[in-house]
Design an enzyme around this catalytic site. Structure first.
Site, short mmCIF file in Angstrom:
data_model
loop_
_atom_site.label_atom_id
_atom_site.label_comp_id
_atom_site.label_asym_id
_atom_site.label_seq_id
_atom_site.Cartn_x
_atom_site.Cartn_y
_atom_site.Cartn_z
N ARG A 8 0.86 -1.18 0.00
CA ARG A 8 0.00 0.00 0.00
C ARG A 8 0.90 1.23 0.00
NH1 ARG A 8 -5.12 -1.01 -1.66
NH2 ARG A 8 -6.16 -2.62 -0.41
N ALA B 140 -11.13 -6.82 -0.21
CA ALA B 140 -11.99 -5.63 -0.21
C ALA B 140 -11.84 -4.92 -1.54
CB ALA B 140 -11.64 -4.70 0.95
N GLU C 11 -10.09 -11.18 -6.67
CA GLU C 11 -8.83 -11.12 -5.91
C GLU C 11 -8.36 -12.50 -5.45
OE1 GLU C 11 -9.18 -8.29 -2.75
OE2 GLU C 11 -9.43 -6.60 -4.10
N GLU D 256 -1.27 -6.60 -7.33
CA GLU D 256 -0.39 -7.75 -7.10
C GLU D 256 -0.65 -8.26 -5.69
OE1 GLU D 256 4.36 -8.93 -7.27
OE2 GLU D 256 3.68 -6.96 -7.94
#
Length: 309
Positions: free
Chosen positions: A190, A202, A222, A267
């Site tokens: 992040r 999420a 995901e 990723e």
């Protein structure tokens, strides 16, 4: 004949007890004649009475000593007396207010009720927007500058980030351990946090997309997992001071594995971790993502699973 009787009367011996200084047994003639004898007799009786109440001492050669005054004649010293406290009248019943409440083990509390807002109060709790303009707009969010009057009547200016909303998925596999199920978690970098974070799956909602539809889509993209059972868990605002993003959390059960197809700029490394291990990671500070902390701790409390200490 008169001259013979008068000397006899004059020879009468009367002891004078009123004169303590005079020697005992000395005869004294009355100054007034026979007519003074009754008064003298009364005086003797009075003196004799006074002598009985006191103590007199005689010396062999000296005169009679004066009698000491009795102790009862001395006035006692005044004592300080504390004022007596007024006792309550036993005849009158005590009022209910005067009774002290008895201590009990359980405290009485007011009934817990959630007040239902009236339509008028709901309207008053909404701010009145006087002016709003977009100062930035990107792919994920837009920034607005609002001029408004708040519900309390205060006029203010606010910078707000507007977002379509997001969904969070708690995908669990309780097939072997119902109290300590396996949970699907991800690890990704992040940029805003400047580090890799452990998170639950999420993603953001598309414009007009239903929350449940978005949750099913995000889990499949995901992780590749699909779920047989879906249920809403909780909804919250991550940072309502300036961020208008609402996050809706869903519980996904009955997992079916599949192929993941994340977006081009994602990723993601995902794995299954036991709920008890995730709680230990929380205690050690290895999980610091807000949505993951909120969801894991809430779900563990619902299951009654205690954190390791």
């Amino acid at each position: 004949m008169k001259s013979e009787e008068e000397p006899k009367a004059n020879q009468a011996k009367v002891p004078d007890a009123d004169e303590p200084d005079g020697p005992q047994g000395v005869d004294q003639a009355p100054s007034a004649g026979i007519s003074s004898a009754p008064a003298k007799a009364a005086k003797v009786k009075k003196t004799a009475k006074a002598v009985k109440t006191g103590k007199s001492t005689r010396s062999k050669s000296g005169p009679r000593k004066a009698a000491k005054a009795p102790r009862s004649s001395v006035a006692p010293k005044a004592r300080k007396v504390k004022p007596a406290l007024a006792k309550p009248d036993q005849s009158t019943p005590k009022s209910k207010a005067s009774k002290e409440p008895k201590a009990t083990g359980k405290l009485k509390t007011a009934p817990k009720t959630s007040p239902k807002p009236s339509p008028k109060s709901t309207k008053d709790e909404t701010a009145k927007i006087l002016d709003s303009k977009v100062v930035y707009e990107g792919k994920l969010f837009r920034v607005l500058q609002d001029h408004l009057i708040e519900p309390g009547g205060r006029e203010s200016h606010r910078d707000v980030i507007r977002h379509n909303g997001s969904v969070v998925i708690l995908a669990v596999d309780p097939s072997k351990r119902k109290k300590d199920p396996w949970v699907v978690v991800e690890r990704q970098y992040r940029h805003a946090a400047g580090q890799f974070l452990w998170e639950l799956p999420a993603g953001k909602l598309d414009p007009g997309e239903a929350a449940l539809t978005g949750a099913i889509r995000e889990l499949a993209e995901e992780t590749g997992y699909q779920a047989k059972k879906w249920s809403a868990l909780v909804e919250y605002f991550a940072s309502p001071g300036f961020l208008g993003e609402s996050m809706k959390v869903f519980l996904a059960e009955g997992l079916i594995a599949g192929d993941a197809h994340p977006e081009a700029d994602e990723e993601i490394d995902f794995r299954l971790v036991k709920l008890s291990d995730l709680l230990e990671m929380v205690d050690k500070g290895k999980i610091i993502d807000g949505k993951t902390l909120t969801t894991i701790l809430l779900y563990a409390r619902q299951l009654g699973l205690k954190r390791k200490r």
